[in-house]
Design a protein around this motif. Structure first.
Motif, PDB file in Angstrom:
ATOM      1  N   PHE A  33     -18.530   0.110   2.347  1.00 43.78           N
ATOM      2  CA  PHE A  33     -19.046  -0.845   3.322  1.00 43.78           C
ATOM      3  C   PHE A  33     -17.894  -1.588   3.961  1.00 43.78           C
ATOM      4  CE2 PHE A  33     -22.430  -0.850   0.063  1.00 43.78           C
ATOM      5  CZ  PHE A  33     -23.479  -0.449   0.851  1.00 43.78           C
ATOM      6  N   LEU A  34     -18.120  -1.976   5.218  1.00 39.64           N
ATOM      7  CA  LEU A  34     -17.201  -2.911   5.864  1.00 39.64           C
ATOM      8  C   LEU A  34     -18.008  -4.152   6.214  1.00 39.64           C
ATOM      9  CD1 LEU A  34     -14.890  -1.214   8.495  1.00 39.64           C
ATOM     10  CD2 LEU A  34     -14.207  -2.564   6.529  1.00 39.64           C
ATOM     11  N   VAL A  35     -17.502  -5.292   5.794  1.00 43.50           N
ATOM     12  CA  VAL A  35     -18.243  -6.538   5.960  1.00 43.50           C
ATOM     13  C   VAL A  35     -17.348  -7.565   6.649  1.00 43.50           C
ATOM     14  CG1 VAL A  35     -19.411  -8.388   4.694  1.00 43.50           C
ATOM     15  CG2 VAL A  35     -19.487  -6.058   3.806  1.00 43.50           C
ATOM     16  N   ASP A  36     -17.925  -8.306   7.567  1.00 47.47           N
ATOM     17  CA  ASP A  36     -17.224  -9.412   8.207  1.00 47.47           C
ATOM     18  C   ASP A  36     -17.058 -10.531   7.170  1.00 47.47           C
ATOM     19  OD1 ASP A  36     -18.307 -11.813  10.626  1.00 47.47           O
ATOM     20  OD2 ASP A  36     -16.301 -11.064  10.289  1.00 47.47           O
ATOM     21  N   LYS A  37     -15.986 -11.322   7.260  1.00 47.32           N
ATOM     22  CA  LYS A  37     -15.794 -12.389   6.270  1.00 47.32           C
ATOM     23  C   LYS A  37     -16.930 -13.400   6.275  1.00 47.32           C
ATOM     24  CE  LYS A  37     -11.021 -13.029   4.830  1.00 47.32           C
ATOM     25  NZ  LYS A  37      -9.845 -13.893   4.938  1.00 47.32           N
ATOM     26  N   ASN A  38     -17.687 -13.439   7.383  1.00 47.68           N
ATOM     27  CA  ASN A  38     -18.828 -14.357   7.445  1.00 47.68           C
ATOM     28  C   ASN A  38     -20.081 -13.791   6.799  1.00 47.68           C
ATOM     29  OD1 ASN A  38     -17.163 -15.991   8.934  1.00 47.68           O
ATOM     30  ND2 ASN A  38     -17.881 -15.178  10.883  1.00 47.68           N
ATOM     31  N   LYS A  77      -2.187 -17.674  -0.931  1.00 46.38           N
ATOM     32  CA  LYS A  77      -2.865 -17.647   0.356  1.00 46.38           C
ATOM     33  C   LYS A  77      -4.267 -17.060   0.178  1.00 46.38           C
ATOM     34  CE  LYS A  77      -2.265 -15.740   4.941  1.00 46.38           C
ATOM     35  NZ  LYS A  77      -2.684 -14.336   4.798  1.00 46.38           N
ATOM     36  N   GLU A  78      -4.327 -15.934  -0.459  1.00 45.56           N
ATOM     37  CA  GLU A  78      -5.616 -15.319  -0.789  1.00 45.56           C
ATOM     38  C   GLU A  78      -5.383 -14.249  -1.846  1.00 45.56           C
ATOM     39  OE1 GLU A  78      -7.040 -13.545   2.851  1.00 45.56           O
ATOM     40  OE2 GLU A  78      -5.640 -11.898   2.717  1.00 45.56           O
ATOM     41  N   PHE A  79      -6.457 -13.814  -2.499  1.00 45.34           N
ATOM     42  CA  PHE A  79      -6.363 -12.630  -3.362  1.00 45.34           C
ATOM     43  C   PHE A  79      -6.869 -11.474  -2.521  1.00 45.34           C
ATOM     44  CE2 PHE A  79      -7.153 -15.895  -6.794  1.00 45.34           C
ATOM     45  CZ  PHE A  79      -5.850 -15.878  -7.269  1.00 45.34           C
ATOM     46  N   SER A  80      -5.971 -10.576  -2.162  1.00 53.92           N
ATOM     47  CA  SER A  80      -6.388  -9.571  -1.183  1.00 53.92           C
ATOM     48  C   SER A  80      -7.148  -8.399  -1.807  1.00 53.92           C
ATOM     49  CB  SER A  80      -5.195  -9.076  -0.390  1.00 53.92           C
ATOM     50  OG  SER A  80      -4.204  -8.649  -1.278  1.00 53.92           O
ATOM     51  N   ILE A  81      -7.077  -8.264  -3.135  1.00 54.85           N
ATOM     52  CA  ILE A  81      -7.836  -7.186  -3.780  1.00 54.85           C
ATOM     53  C   ILE A  81      -8.630  -7.743  -4.955  1.00 54.85           C
ATOM     54  CG2 ILE A  81      -7.678  -5.034  -5.106  1.00 54.85           C
ATOM     55  CD1 ILE A  81      -5.183  -4.352  -3.541  1.00 54.85           C
ATOM     56  N   LEU A  82      -9.911  -7.357  -5.031  1.00 59.60           N
ATOM     57  CA  LEU A  82     -10.739  -7.712  -6.195  1.00 59.60           C
ATOM     58  C   LEU A  82     -11.266  -6.416  -6.796  1.00 59.60           C
ATOM     59  CD1 LEU A  82     -13.101 -10.454  -4.711  1.00 59.60           C
ATOM     60  CD2 LEU A  82     -10.862 -10.772  -5.727  1.00 59.60           C
ATOM     61  N   SER A  94     -11.378  -5.226  -0.901  1.00 58.65           N
ATOM     62  CA  SER A  94     -10.077  -5.648  -0.368  1.00 58.65           C
ATOM     63  C   SER A  94     -10.237  -6.223   1.034  1.00 58.65           C
ATOM     64  CB  SER A  94      -9.110  -4.461  -0.349  1.00 58.65           C
ATOM     65  OG  SER A  94      -9.690  -3.385   0.354  1.00 58.65           O
ATOM     66  N   ILE A  95      -9.276  -7.058   1.406  1.00 61.30           N
ATOM     67  CA  ILE A  95      -9.318  -7.674   2.734  1.00 61.30           C
ATOM     68  C   ILE A  95      -8.443  -6.872   3.684  1.00 61.30           C
ATOM     69  CG2 ILE A  95      -8.875  -9.790   4.037  1.00 61.30           C
ATOM     70  CD1 ILE A  95      -9.261 -11.323   1.411  1.00 61.30           C
ATOM     71  N   VAL A  96      -9.019  -6.539   4.836  1.00 58.74           N
ATOM     72  CA  VAL A  96      -8.305  -5.743   5.832  1.00 58.74           C
ATOM     73  C   VAL A  96      -8.082  -6.612   7.067  1.00 58.74           C
ATOM     74  CG1 VAL A  96      -8.470  -3.741   7.360  1.00 58.74           C
ATOM     75  CG2 VAL A  96      -9.352  -3.602   5.028  1.00 58.74           C
ATOM     76  N   ALA A  97      -6.887  -6.563   7.574  1.00 60.76           N
ATOM     77  CA  ALA A  97      -6.542  -7.275   8.823  1.00 60.76           C
ATOM     78  C   ALA A  97      -6.890  -8.757   8.756  1.00 60.76           C
ATOM     79  CB  ALA A  97      -7.246  -6.625  10.024  1.00 60.76           C
ATOM     80  N   GLY A  98      -6.922  -9.309   7.557  1.00 62.69           N
ATOM     81  CA  GLY A  98      -7.136 -10.740   7.396  1.00 62.69           C
ATOM     82  C   GLY A  98      -8.562 -11.224   7.596  1.00 62.69           C
ATOM     83  N   SER A 123      -6.584   1.163   5.019  1.00 60.75           N
ATOM     84  CA  SER A 123      -6.480  -0.224   5.479  1.00 60.75           C
ATOM     85  C   SER A 123      -5.555  -0.327   6.673  1.00 60.75           C
ATOM     86  CB  SER A 123      -5.943  -1.125   4.374  1.00 60.75           C
ATOM     87  OG  SER A 123      -6.890  -1.244   3.371  1.00 60.75           O
ATOM     88  N   GLU A 124      -4.474   0.429   6.619  1.00 61.80           N
ATOM     89  CA  GLU A 124      -3.528   0.393   7.739  1.00 61.80           C
ATOM     90  C   GLU A 124      -4.197   0.894   9.018  1.00 61.80           C
ATOM     91  OE1 GLU A 124      -0.189   2.642   6.313  1.00 61.80           O
ATOM     92  OE2 GLU A 124       0.219   1.133   4.760  1.00 61.80           O
ATOM     93  N   GLU A 125      -4.943   1.989   8.871  1.00 65.32           N
ATOM     94  CA  GLU A 125      -5.625   2.541  10.051  1.00 65.32           C
ATOM     95  C   GLU A 125      -6.667   1.553  10.573  1.00 65.32           C
ATOM     96  OE1 GLU A 125      -7.088   6.551   9.325  1.00 65.32           O
ATOM     97  OE2 GLU A 125      -5.463   6.857   7.899  1.00 65.32           O
ATOM     98  N   LEU A 126      -7.418   0.960   9.637  1.00 67.52           N
ATOM     99  CA  LEU A 126      -8.457   0.007  10.047  1.00 67.52           C
ATOM    100  C   LEU A 126      -7.844  -1.226  10.712  1.00 67.52           C
ATOM    101  CD1 LEU A 126     -10.862   0.204   6.958  1.00 67.52           C
ATOM    102  CD2 LEU A 126     -11.367   0.987   9.272  1.00 67.52           C
TER     103      LEU A 126
END
Lengths: 163, 195
Positions: A33-38, A77-82, A94-98, A123-126
């Protein structure tokens, strides 16, 4: 504002879906899944019909927000991987592109190492695609070239939603 | 912020119910959930303690229908009202499109209401929002109880800017949909203006 409005266009939507479908195959995952931070679900692939995707998106975003709060408390700043390990299924988040959250659900047919490796590449591609997407929305906004469908809405349209 | 997807022709917006502890935020969502057709709603999620106090948030997705060919979805959230959950409240306000302030009309809860509105304003500023600029409505809840203040008194303290306001009794559902409709309308008009 911290997070500008997310607008998705056909072209980027297709590119994003292609990336996560490739990731699904290469990481041997069950669902992605891809989810918006909101908390809004952007897209998903794999066995998505088995899951309540809307709830999953909202809880994932809540989870990321809560761990983000924890990170700040300890000066990160954040934990980028859970990573959540279950008896059968596991979640790699994981967080992609912040600003976008990538959720990979996998079982014993895959491994954490493989998922991490493949997620890194995807992640890089996304990130690149989301970068272009943001740029595109900004340009459209500046040029006033918005095909936004709501410019014409009336009171009646809105009332009809609740009838 | 709302999420507009041209590929799947969807618009998603986020509404947050804010207010002091035990004012009826979760009850508002429960009533909306009960009265919405099964095909228009998702599962309601409550992250609550064993005594049913909200711990993190309640979440209710609503699909209201289409406007000009776009599926319009509202995601309803509540915050935990108890004072010490402030860190969680801040997180839930992220990306909000509209706020409902649920006030407890009982006289003895007035201080808690005032404190909560102040807290809302401060937490919004931290997220880069101005309460006077975002879609915002006020609900005076628990109008069925005996020891309540008049709407005029509540308004003076809680709604000095005269945003849309509603009297409600969330347990019976009175005023619940009127409140939701009003905030949804403000959000859609905000989108219309293109911000």
């Amino acid at each position: 504002m911290a997070n500008p409005q997310l607008i998705m266009y056909d072209e980027e939507f297709k590119q994003i879906n292609a990336v996560i479908e490739k990731l699904l195959r290469e990481a041997n995952a069950k669902v992605i899944f891809l989810v918006d931070k909101n908390g809004q679900l952007i897209t998903g692939c794999g066995e998505t019909e088995r899951f309540d995707t809307t709830s999953l998106a909202s809880l994932t975003a809540g989870n990321i927000a809560a761990t983000g709060g924890l990170a700040k408390l300890i000066g990160e700043k954040e934990f980028s991987i859970l990573f959540h390990e279950g008896e059968k299924d596991n979640l790699h988040i994981s967080i992609v592109a912040g600003r976008v959250i990538l959720v990979v659900l996998f079982d014993t047919r895959s491994s954490l190492g493989l998922v991490r490796l493949r997620v890194k590449k995807s992640s890089e591609e996304l990130s690149a695609i989301f970068g272009r997407l943001m740029q595109k929305s900004e340009e459209k906004e500046k040029s006033g070239d918005s095909e936004f469908p709501f410019a014409e809405i009336t009171d009646d349209d809105i009332d009809n939603l609740f009838s | 912020m709302s999420f507009i997807n041209y590929a799947s022709r969807e618009i998603n917006c986020k509404i947050v119910y804010y207010g002091p502890g035990l004012c009826g935020k979760t009850t508002n969502l429960q009533f909306v959930y009960q009265k919405t057709a099964p095909d228009a709603k998702g599962k309601m999620i409550s992250l609550a303690t064993e005594t049913e106090r909200t711990l993190f948030f309640d979440f209710l997705p609503l699909a209201l229908g289409e406007i000009r060919g776009f599926k319009t979805r509202f995601h309803l959230y509540t915050v935990p009202g108890q004072v010490f959950y402030d860190a969680s409240r801040k997180l839930i306000l992220k990306g909000v499109d509209g706020v409902v302030f649920v006030a407890d009309s009982q006289e003895e809860r007035m201080d808690a209401n005032v404190e909560s509105v102040e807290n809302l304003r401060i937490n919004l500023i931290e997220q880069g929002y101005d309460l006077d600029k975002i879609p915002y409505v006020v609900q005076y809840n628990k109008r069925d109880l005996p020891n309540i203040l008049s709407v005029e008194e509540l308004r003076r303290e809680l709604n000095p800017t005269n945003v849309p306001e509603f009297e409600a009794c969330a347990t019976t559902g009175e005023g619940v949909f009127e409140t939701l409709k009003a905030v949804a309308k403000l959000i859609l008009f905000d989108l219309k203006k293109g911000k």
